[in-house]
Design a protein around this motif. Structure first.
Motif, mmCIF file in Angstrom:
data_model
loop_
_atom_site.group_PDB
_atom_site.id
_atom_site.type_symbol
_atom_site.label_atom_id
_atom_site.label_comp_id
_atom_site.label_asym_id
_atom_site.label_seq_id
_atom_site.Cartn_x
_atom_site.Cartn_y
_atom_site.Cartn_z
ATOM 1 N N ARG A 96 38.220 35.097 29.132
ATOM 2 C CA ARG A 96 38.459 35.553 30.618
ATOM 3 C C ARG A 96 37.951 36.887 30.663
ATOM 4 N N VAL A 97 38.146 37.855 29.582
ATOM 5 C CA VAL A 97 37.713 39.305 29.942
ATOM 6 C C VAL A 97 36.320 39.286 30.128
ATOM 7 N N ARG A 98 35.422 38.604 29.506
ATOM 8 C CA ARG A 98 33.841 38.348 29.597
ATOM 9 C C ARG A 98 33.535 37.986 31.146
ATOM 10 N N GLN A 99 34.372 37.028 31.514
ATOM 11 C CA GLN A 99 34.295 36.494 32.978
ATOM 12 C C GLN A 99 34.376 37.641 33.892
ATOM 13 N N LEU A 100 35.466 38.309 33.575
ATOM 14 C CA LEU A 100 35.781 39.400 34.668
ATOM 15 C C LEU A 100 34.998 40.596 34.602
ATOM 16 N N GLU A 101 34.329 40.900 33.445
ATOM 17 C CA GLU A 101 33.251 41.787 33.308
ATOM 18 C C GLU A 101 32.050 41.422 34.042
ATOM 19 N N GLU A 102 31.730 40.055 34.096
ATOM 20 C CA GLU A 102 30.514 39.520 34.786
ATOM 21 C C GLU A 102 30.866 39.667 36.213
ATOM 22 N N GLU A 103 31.915 39.278 36.631
ATOM 23 C CA GLU A 103 32.310 39.343 37.981
ATOM 24 C C GLU A 103 32.212 40.915 38.644
ATOM 25 N N ALA A 104 32.901 41.682 37.802
ATOM 26 C CA ALA A 104 32.682 43.163 38.273
ATOM 27 C C ALA A 104 31.189 43.533 38.334
ATOM 28 N N THR A 105 30.440 43.149 37.349
ATOM 29 C CA THR A 105 28.955 43.473 37.538
ATOM 30 C C THR A 105 28.357 42.965 38.793
ATOM 31 N N THR A 106 28.770 41.652 39.315
ATOM 32 C CA THR A 106 28.316 41.025 40.535
ATOM 33 C C THR A 106 28.736 41.674 41.568
ATOM 34 N N ALA A 107 29.874 42.194 41.805
ATOM 35 C CA ALA A 107 30.558 43.273 42.714
ATOM 36 C C ALA A 107 29.717 44.423 42.780
ATOM 37 N N ALA A 108 29.512 44.946 41.596
ATOM 38 C CA ALA A 108 28.630 46.331 41.519
ATOM 39 C C ALA A 108 27.591 46.265 42.025
ATOM 40 N N GLU A 109 26.653 45.524 41.789
ATOM 41 C CA GLU A 109 25.525 45.076 42.487
ATOM 42 C C GLU A 109 25.341 44.721 43.778
#
Length: 339
Positions: A40-53
């Motif tokens: 879940r932490v990994r997924q949240l980090e990826e979602e944060a990266t998507t939002a950042a882009e």
């Protein structure tokens, strides 16, 4: 009686032998929960990266809109000066006409408070010479241009505000996703947090070692693609940070932007915007140095290394590395561009 006691003792011994492992070792459910937290932490980090882009895309668009807005506002200022000059010229005509015999009814219409009225009456102003009629037509055209430009300014201002709102929302989403990940980790026992941190560190160290090995064995690539690729490979081990474009911290599009900048190619700091550059390349025709894009909508970019691998800045909590160029977790491969 003795036999009964021995039977009871044997039964207790058997029970202890079954229960003891459960008391001394972590249960399967506990281990699974820890793994779930990690995922879940990994997924949240990826979602944060998507939002950042998404925020980076908005930032690039906002810069472009502001540039356009400044140009249009400057044009409006020039047009306003032209209208003022023509108005002054028409005032002079009125004064001259008054001195030579007063204002006719048509000129009174011309200088009435209703512009539409006197402009519509321009063709019937019997007291104005051909030269004066030309001045009036110029004034009318200048007013129309200024009105159109003013409307364009209003439209651009609305777009700027909307883009600013999107930038703020995407940035807030990225921060919120990371905060959620931190909250999940904070709820774990200290030893579990340390264990996850240690596993993540070991994974990143292993990835870095294999990435450096892949960089050493990479074949020579000529031209702009080769320069960009070599630059990116030299950044292996640098940490990922939202919105960073070097020279110690990077996000995915910041890395590709700087890499191609060294090769003389100017790219925007946004994976989605970079997808509009160069020419499209089929996945089966990928060559080292091609940009490869992931996510719907596009939210990640890397540089193809060859052999089914790429160099990229993956996500928060990770480092620049060489990785598989297939689908990136939940983000599918969506296309490639050659610059």
């Amino acid at each position: 009686m003795f036999t009964s006691k021995r039977s009871v003792a044997a039964l207790i011994s058997a029970i202890i032998s079954l229960v003891a492992p459960l008391l001394t070792a972590p249960s399967a459910d506990a281990a699974q929960t820890l793994a779930q937290v990690q995922a879940r932490v990994r997924q949240l980090e990826e979602e944060a990266t998507t939002a950042a882009e998404g925020a980076q895309e908005a930032k690039v668009k906002l810069a472009s809109l502001n540039g356009q807005l400044q140009g249009i506002q400057a044009k409006a200022a020039v047009q306003s000066q032209s209208v003022a000059a023509l108005s002054k010229s028409l005032n002079a005509i009125a004064v001259e006409q008054f001195k030579t015999g007063g204002l006719s009814q048509s000129l009174e219409l011309l200088f009435s408070s209703d512009p539409a009225l006197y402009l519509s009456a321009a063709g019937s102003l019997e007291a104005i010479t051909r030269k004066k009629s030309v001045e009036l037509r110029k004034f009318q055209a200048a007013k129309q241009r200024l009105t159109a430009t003013s409307l364009t300014v209003s439209d651009k201002l609305a777009l700027v505000k909307a883009t600013q709102k999107k930038l703020a929302a995407q940035s807030a989403r990225a921060i919120a996703k990371l905060a959620e990940a931190e909250s999940l980790l904070s709820k774990l026992k200290k030893e579990d947090r340390e264990r996850l941190a240690r596993l993540a560190q070991e994974e990143e160290d292993a990835d870095q070692a294999s990435s450096l090995a892949a960089a050493k064995t990479a074949g020579a690539v000529s031209g702009r693609a080769g320069k960009a690729l070599q630059f990116a490979l030299k950044q292996i081990g640098d940490k990922y940070v939202f919105g960073a474009d070097g020279m110690t911290y990077w996000d995915c599009s910041g890395l590709t932007m700087r890499a191609f900048q060294t090769a003389g190619v100017s790219l925007p700091h946004s994976s989605r915007a970079q997808f509009n550059y160069g020419k499209s390349v089929k996945r089966s025709n990928l060559a080292p140095g091609d940009l490869i894009f992931f996510g719907r909508p596009i939210s990640h970019v890397g540089i193809y290394l060859g052999g089914g691998k790429m160099v990229h800045a993956p996500r928060s909590g990770s480092r620049v590395k060489v990785a598989s160029a297939s689908n990136l977790g939940r983000k599918p491969f969506v296309g490639a561009r050659r610059l």
